[in-house]
Design a protein around this motif. Sequence first.
Motif, PDB file in Angstrom:
ATOM      1  N   TRP A 361      20.366   3.753  14.276  1.00  0.00           N
ATOM      2  CA  TRP A 361      20.509   4.638  13.306  1.00  0.00           C
ATOM      3  C   TRP A 361      20.600   5.634  13.373  1.00  0.00           C
ATOM      4  CZ3 TRP A 361      18.448   3.505   8.580  1.00  0.00           C
ATOM      5  CH2 TRP A 361      17.802   4.511   7.717  1.00  0.00           C
ATOM      6  N   PHE A 362      21.059   6.346  14.669  1.00  0.00           N
ATOM      7  CA  PHE A 362      21.094   7.555  14.825  1.00  0.00           C
ATOM      8  C   PHE A 362      23.601   7.361  14.146  1.00  0.00           C
ATOM      9  CE2 PHE A 362      24.415  10.083  17.647  1.00  0.00           C
ATOM     10  CZ  PHE A 362      23.888  11.547  17.556  1.00  0.00           C
ATOM     11  N   PHE A 363      23.901   5.875  15.049  1.00  0.00           N
ATOM     12  CA  PHE A 363      25.580   6.206  14.786  1.00  0.00           C
ATOM     13  C   PHE A 363      25.603   5.786  13.383  1.00  0.00           C
ATOM     14  CE2 PHE A 363      25.491   6.121  19.661  1.00  0.00           C
ATOM     15  CZ  PHE A 363      26.599   6.521  19.293  1.00  0.00           C
ATOM     16  N   LEU A 364      24.881   4.680  12.379  1.00  0.00           N
ATOM     17  CA  LEU A 364      24.284   4.899  11.009  1.00  0.00           C
ATOM     18  C   LEU A 364      25.011   5.740   9.926  1.00  0.00           C
ATOM     19  CD1 LEU A 364      22.575   1.601  10.259  1.00  0.00           C
ATOM     20  CD2 LEU A 364      25.126   1.826  10.713  1.00  0.00           C
ATOM     21  N   ILE A 366      25.962   8.592  11.088  1.00  0.00           N
ATOM     22  CA  ILE A 366      27.779   9.585  11.367  1.00  0.00           C
ATOM     23  C   ILE A 366      28.611   8.692  10.768  1.00  0.00           C
ATOM     24  CG2 ILE A 366      28.562   9.513  13.759  1.00  0.00           C
ATOM     25  CD1 ILE A 366      27.042  10.852  14.874  1.00  0.00           C
ATOM     26  N   PHE A 367      28.755   6.957  11.036  1.00  0.00           N
ATOM     27  CA  PHE A 367      29.494   6.514  10.924  1.00  0.00           C
ATOM     28  C   PHE A 367      29.325   5.955   9.581  1.00  0.00           C
ATOM     29  CE2 PHE A 367      29.641   7.415  15.399  1.00  0.00           C
ATOM     30  CZ  PHE A 367      31.289   7.838  15.622  1.00  0.00           C
ATOM     31  N   GLY A 368      28.220   6.089   8.590  1.00  0.00           N
ATOM     32  CA  GLY A 368      27.968   4.621   7.901  1.00  0.00           C
ATOM     33  C   GLY A 368      27.679   3.538   7.925  1.00  0.00           C
ATOM     34  N   TYR A 369      27.365   2.322   6.708  1.00  0.00           N
ATOM     35  CA  TYR A 369      27.258   1.042   6.825  1.00  0.00           C
ATOM     36  C   TYR A 369      29.052   0.177   7.674  1.00  0.00           C
ATOM     37  CZ  TYR A 369      22.746   1.586   5.291  1.00  0.00           C
ATOM     38  OH  TYR A 369      21.220   1.730   4.777  1.00  0.00           O
ATOM     39  N   ARG A 618      27.291   5.493  -2.136  1.00  0.00           N
ATOM     40  CA  ARG A 618      26.940   6.281  -0.679  1.00  0.00           C
ATOM     41  C   ARG A 618      27.842   5.121  -0.078  1.00  0.00           C
ATOM     42  NH1 ARG A 618      24.212  10.373   1.718  1.00  0.00           N
ATOM     43  NH2 ARG A 618      23.066  10.434   3.487  1.00  0.00           N
ATOM     44  N   GLY A 619      27.773   5.469   1.064  1.00  0.00           N
ATOM     45  CA  GLY A 619      27.813   4.510   2.699  1.00  0.00           C
ATOM     46  C   GLY A 619      27.123   4.680   3.671  1.00  0.00           C
ATOM     47  N   HIS A 620      26.415   5.444   3.752  1.00  0.00           N
ATOM     48  CA  HIS A 620      25.560   6.490   4.480  1.00  0.00           C
ATOM     49  C   HIS A 620      24.026   5.512   4.285  1.00  0.00           C
ATOM     50  CE1 HIS A 620      29.088   8.390   5.742  1.00  0.00           C
ATOM     51  NE2 HIS A 620      28.444   8.471   7.255  1.00  0.00           N
TER      52      HIS A 620
END
Length: 721
Positions: A361-364, A366-369, A618-620
Motif C-alpha cells: 500500500w505504501f508503494f502504491l 507513491i508509484f500508483g497502479y 487518478r492513477g493512485h
Amino acid sequence: MSDDKIAELRALINAPSPESDSSTSNLTRSARFFNKQCYDGTDFVQGGPEVGLGGNEKWLAPYPMVSLPQYDSVTLSERQQALEQAKIDNFFEYAKLPGAVIHGNVTTTDVQDANEWRYRGGLEEAEYNFGVNDADPDFAGVRLFEGTIAYLEKNFLTIVLSPDIAAKFINLLTVIYSSLADNRPGRITFEIMDPILLTFPSRKCNNVDELDFYPDFCTTHPQYEQRINQWPKASYDNDFRSDDVVGWLMTAAPTPVFNYLKPYTQHQRNFPVTNKHFKRVAGFESDDLDQAMAEDRLFILDFKDFHDETVAPRNWDNSGARLHAGIALFAIPSNGGTLKTIAIQPTQTPIGHSFWDNYNWFFLNIFGYGNQKSPASRIITPADNYWAWQMAKNCITTMTSMAAVVDHLSTHVYLGPIPVAYFRNIPNHHPLRPLLDTHLMALVTNNHTGIFEEVGVQVIGEADPYGNPYNGLLTGAIQRLSGFSSTTFLNATVRRKNHYHFFEHSTPFDRMEDPAFSQLDDYPQHDDNRLMPIIHEWVDGYLRLYYHSDQDVRDDNEVQAFLYETTHEGRVRGFPDNADSIEELVDIVARIVYWMSVNHGFTSLASFMKLGALGFYRGHPIEPTHPYSERDWLNVCPPMNVGAGLFFFSRIFTDLPEDWHRSLGKYPKGQFKHDYNVYPLLDVFQSQLQDLDDEIRAKNSERRWSYDLRMPSTITVSPWN
C-alpha cells in the motif's frame, strides 16, 4: 496565429498578458465583458447554426390497403416480388462485428426509407401530435453547438489568457462551423467534437463552475423559453455533493435495463465491509450490519462484470482517464426510507492488514497502479476524509455512467437483427408495417453510424460502408473521451448484449414481490414503469382489426418467417420462432414496441461532468484518512477540453429536443390513412399515455429529485437517437 496576433486579440478585449497581476483593473473590465453568468445569444456567433437533433419529416406514398397474405388476391404477386427483392437487399452479416449480427446492406431502400420520420399523405391527417409538430420547419432540434458558444462566452477570459489556447481558438473557430452536421439527424461526425478537444484547455478545471457545461440563458435571449427547455439540468444539479444522490441513482437508474443493484445477502471476501464501517455512518450508529442484512435492508452495487475491461489496455489519448470496477454498499435505515450510501471500495481487490499488504500500500501511494490487473483499494465511508469520500463517490458514479452507455449501445446491438428479418419478410402490404415501421425507425442506420461510420465517410454510394468498427461515431468517441479504448468498449457492449432476453427484460419488475426492494419508499425506475399494459392494449386492438382467429396467425407465412428468421438467423436471445395464437402474436409485437421505446431510454448522467464523466482521472489509490482538498477532487474530474467534448457529444444520445417530440405514442402524419378504423384505438392509446405522463409529473413534484426516464413524453418512439 502569430504572437503579434495574440497580442492584438488581448488588446482588443483589454485582456492582461499572462505575466500580469490577475487583480489588475484590465482583468476586471474584461471580466465584465466576457465572463458573464448567463448567455444572451448575442455575442460571438449568435448561438451557432440551427442544426442538431430534431430534423425534418420526409414524404412517402401512403401504405396500400393492408391485408394478411393468405387473404390477398389483388396484390399477391406484387408483394411476393417485393419480398424476393427484399431478401436480396437485406441480409444478415456475421463477420463485420465479431460476436454480433448486423444488417449487411445499410444502403438498401428499406433501410433508407426507415432512416427518417416519414409522413404519408398530407400533414393535415388525423394523428394527434401532443401539441408538438414534428414537421415544423422552424424547429431545428437541439443546437448542439450553442452550448459550446455559451461556455466559451462564460469562460472566455480564462481561456484566452493561455497563448496556445488563444491561437487554437482563433484558427479553429471556422473549422468548427464548416465541420458541422449536414442537416441530417444522426449524421453528426467527429468534427463537432475534435475541435473542442483541440480548442479548449487541456488543464484540469479550477472550480465546480468550470465543470458546468450547461448553458445558462439570460431572460433577454431572443428564444429564451425554447432554449432553456432544451438544455435541462439534472434535478440534483444543486445537490450533487449529497451522499443521497448516489443512492438515488441506484433507484432512478440511467437506463431502463440497469440492473447492477442487488440485495446484499451474504458477505463477500473481496469486499470486507465490517460492522465498524457500518456504524460510523450517520443514522446507523445504533444499527448492526448482520441484523440489517437479515432484515433485507442491505444492497450492493458490484461492477465485477466490468473488471477485465477496466484493467484492459487503455487508449493512448485519454488524458489519463481510468475506470474502476468498484463495489458499493447501500442500506435502508431501520425505520425505513430512502437508500443510503454506506461504503465504497473503488476496485475489486481489497488491501489486507499484514506487513506486506501495508508495504504494498505504501508503494502504491507513491508509484500508483500502473498496469496492475488487480489494483488494490481500501473501503471508504462518509466518516472518512471528506474529499476522499467525494473522490470515492466519483469513482462509483463514473463507472455507473459508463455502464449506462454500454447498456444503451448494447440494446442497439441486441435489437439490430430484428429489422433485418422484418424488412426481409414483412412487405408494405402487411398490417405490421404501419404499426412497427415508426418503432424501428433509424435503428439500422444509427447502429451503423455509431459503430462503423468513420470520420468524414459518406455512407451512400460506398461499395462497402462497413469500415473499422472501432472508429465509428460512438466507438471512436469513447477512444477519445473515456477510460476505455474503443476495443474494450465494443467488447463490453457485445458481452452485455448477450445478457438480454427478449421476454425476461421486457417484463416489468414488480419490486413489491421482493422482500428487500419492497422496503424502499420509492424506486422510480420500477414504480413509474406502467407502460406495458397500455402498449399491450393498443397492439391488441390494432392486430385484431386484421387477425380474427388463431388460425389467421398460423396461416400468416410472412409473420411466421419473420419470427423464425429473427430467432435462428438474427440470433436474438429469447425471441420466439413462431406464434400459434392472436394472444401470442400480440404479446410478441407489444414487446417489440416496448424494447424499441421504453427499454431504449437514456438519462443525461453521462453529460453531468461533476459525477458522470466516463473517466476517473487518478492513477493512485484513495487513502481514506489522507487530508485531501477540493483540488484533489477536481483532479479526478475530466480536464476542461475532455469534459466539454463529452458533454456536448453526449447530448446526441440523451435528451429529446423537447417533450413529446417523436415520443412514444407519436406516429407521422398519414401513418394510418389507409385504415381509419385505427384512429379510435390510437386516440385511446395516446390518452392513456398522456394520463400516465401527468401522473408521473405529479409524483415528481413530490419527490426530492424528479425522474423522467419512464415518462412517455420523454421516451423516444424508436431508437432514432
